[in-house]
Design an enzyme around this catalytic site. Structure first.
Site, short mmCIF file in Angstrom:
data_model
loop_
_atom_site.label_atom_id
_atom_site.label_comp_id
_atom_site.label_asym_id
_atom_site.label_seq_id
_atom_site.Cartn_x
_atom_site.Cartn_y
_atom_site.Cartn_z
N ASN A 9 1.21 -1.56 -0.02
CA ASN A 9 0.15 -0.26 -0.07
C ASN A 9 0.63 1.08 0.01
OD1 ASN A 9 -1.97 1.79 0.48
ND2 ASN A 9 -2.34 1.73 2.64
N TRP A 10 0.85 1.81 -1.11
CA TRP A 10 2.02 2.48 -0.84
C TRP A 10 1.51 4.17 -0.89
CZ3 TRP A 10 3.98 3.07 -7.29
CH2 TRP A 10 4.34 1.86 -7.15
N LYS A 11 -0.06 3.78 -0.65
CA LYS A 11 -0.21 5.73 0.58
C LYS A 11 -0.86 6.20 -0.79
CE LYS A 11 0.13 2.99 5.02
NZ LYS A 11 -0.30 3.62 6.03
N HIS A 96 -9.51 0.97 4.17
CA HIS A 96 -8.02 0.97 5.66
C HIS A 96 -8.00 2.17 6.62
CE1 HIS A 96 -4.37 2.11 6.39
NE2 HIS A 96 -3.83 1.29 6.14
N GLU A 98 -7.04 4.71 8.02
CA GLU A 98 -6.72 5.63 7.25
C GLU A 98 -8.02 6.84 6.86
OE1 GLU A 98 -3.07 5.38 5.61
OE2 GLU A 98 -2.43 5.04 7.73
N GLU A 168 -4.92 -5.50 10.29
CA GLU A 168 -4.10 -4.64 10.44
C GLU A 168 -4.96 -3.42 12.16
OE1 GLU A 168 -2.43 -2.71 6.55
OE2 GLU A 168 -4.02 -1.57 7.06
N GLY A 174 2.34 1.58 11.11
CA GLY A 174 3.46 3.07 11.04
C GLY A 174 4.13 3.40 11.77
N SER A 214 3.96 -2.26 10.32
CA SER A 214 4.46 -2.55 11.05
C SER A 214 5.54 -4.02 10.59
CB SER A 214 5.83 -2.22 11.98
OG SER A 214 4.94 -0.54 12.19
C1 PEP Z 1 -0.77 0.14 6.35
O1 PEP Z 1 -0.75 1.38 5.68
O2 PEP Z 1 -1.50 -0.98 5.44
C2 PEP Z 1 0.69 -0.54 7.23
C3 PEP Z 1 0.52 -1.33 7.26
O3 PEP Z 1 1.33 0.12 7.13
P1 PEP Z 1 3.11 0.18 7.84
O4 PEP Z 1 3.65 -1.29 7.37
O5 PEP Z 1 4.00 1.15 7.92
O6 PEP Z 1 2.65 0.13 9.26
#
Ligand code: PEP
Length: 251
Positions: A9-11, A96, A98, A168, A174, A214
Site C-alpha cells: 500500500n503506497w498510500k 483502510h 486511515e 491491521e 506505521g 509494521s
Molecule cells: C498499512 O498502511 O496498511 C500498513 C500496514 O502500514 P505499515 O506497514 O507502514 O505499518
C-alpha cells in the site's frame, strides 16, 4: 485453497515517475526470481493505468487504495469502481484505517463500496482492526467482528469468496510496533472462525487473511509462519523494492 498474498500500500507517496520506476524495478526483480506468493501493489489513482501497463500481470496484481461509494455523477474528486476497473487493475483496498479515521468511512459506507467493487469485478482487500484503546480494553475481538459483520456479511457465500481480508491493528500501522506472531495468529484464527460461523468451513478455509502493521523483512517470516496468517498488507516497507522483496521472500 487460499492464496498467500503480499500486497503493498503506497498510500500518498511517489509521484508518477517515481511510482513507475518502483513498479518496473519490482517487476524486473520478480521476473528474475519468481515469487512463491501472489504479489499486489496498491498505488495512487493516477498511477494505476500506467503501472498496469508496465507490470507483468502474472507477476504483479495492481490495486487502487479506495473507490467511491456511488456509481457515477456529481461527486467532485471521487473515483468510481468502474473507473478503477477501466484502468486495467483487479484489486481495491477498502476500509483502510486511515480512510476510516481521517475520512469518516463507516461500515455502512464501506458496504456500498464493497458492492460496487464486486459489481465491477474488482477484488476488495477489506481492512479491519482495532485502535490501541480497544486492544487495551480487550475489545479487539468484538471490534473486528462487527467490522466484518457490518461491512461484509450481507454478501452471499459465493460472493464473500472473492474477498481478501487484511487484519491491521491500528496501533501497529506505521508505528514500528508489530503484533507478536501469537497475537496475530490468535486474532486471525478468530476472524476465520467468525467467517466459518457465517459461511461454513470451506469458505473460511479459502479466505486469505493478511496481516498489516509494521511488517518488514525482519519479522515477515515469523508472522507468515502462522497457520491463519496468509501474507501481509505492507505500507512503509512497500516503498522500496528491496524491502518489499525481502517480505515477499518470506514465502
Ligand atoms: C498499512 O498502511 O496498511 C500498513 C500496514 O502500514 P505499515 O506497514 O507502514 O505499518
Amino acid at each position: 485453497m487460499r492464496q498467500n498474498i503480499v500486497a503493498g500500500n503506497w498510500k500518498m507517496n511517489k509521484n508518477l515517475e517515481e511510482g513507475l520506476e518502483l513498479a518496473k524495478e519490482l517487476n524486473d526483480i520478480l521476473k528474475a526470481n519468481k515469487p512463491n506468493c501472489k504479489v499486489v501493489i496498491g498505488t495512487p489513482f493516477i498511477h494505476l493505468s500506467k503501472v498496469a501497463e508496465i507490470v507483468d500481470k502474472e507477476l504483479i496484481g495492481v490495486s487502487a487504495q479506495n473507490c467511491a461509494d456511488k456509481v457515477s455523477g456529481a461527486y467532485t474528486g471521487e473515483v468510481s469502481a468502474s473507473m478503477v476497473k477501466s484502468t486495467g487493475v483487479d484489486y481495491v483496498i477498502l476500509g483502510h484505517s486511515e480512510r476510516r479515521s481521517y475520512y469518516g468511512e463507516t461500515n455502512e459506507i464501506l458496504k456500498e463500496k464493497v458492492d460496487l467493487a464486486l459489481a465491477n469485478d474488482l477484488t476488495p482487500i477489506f481492512c479491519i482492526g482495532e485502535v490501541l484503546e480497544e486492544r487495551e480494553a480487550e475489545k479487539h475481538f468484538e471490534v473486528v467482528k462487527s467490522q466484518i459483520e457490518e461491512g461484509l456479511f450481507h454478501l452471499s457465500a459465493e460472493t464473500f469468496g472473492k474477498i481478501v481480508l487484511a487484519y491491521e491493528p491500528v496501533w501497529a500501522i506505521g508505528t514500528g510496533k508489530t503484533a507478536s506472531p501469537e497475537q496475530a495468529q490468535e486474532i486471525h484464527a478468530f476472524i476465520r472462525k467468525t467467517v466459518a460461523e457465517k459461511y461454513g468451513k470451506e469458505v473460511a478455509d479459502n479466505t486469505s487473511i493478511l496481516y498489516g502493521g509494521s511488517c518488514k523483512p525482519s519479522n515477515a517470516k515469523e508472522l507468515f509462519a502462522n497457520a491463519d496468517v496468509d501474507g501481509g498488507l505492507i505500507g512503509g516497507a512497500a516503498l522500496k523494492a528491496e524491502d518489499f522483496v525481502g517480505i515477499i521472500s518470506a514465502f
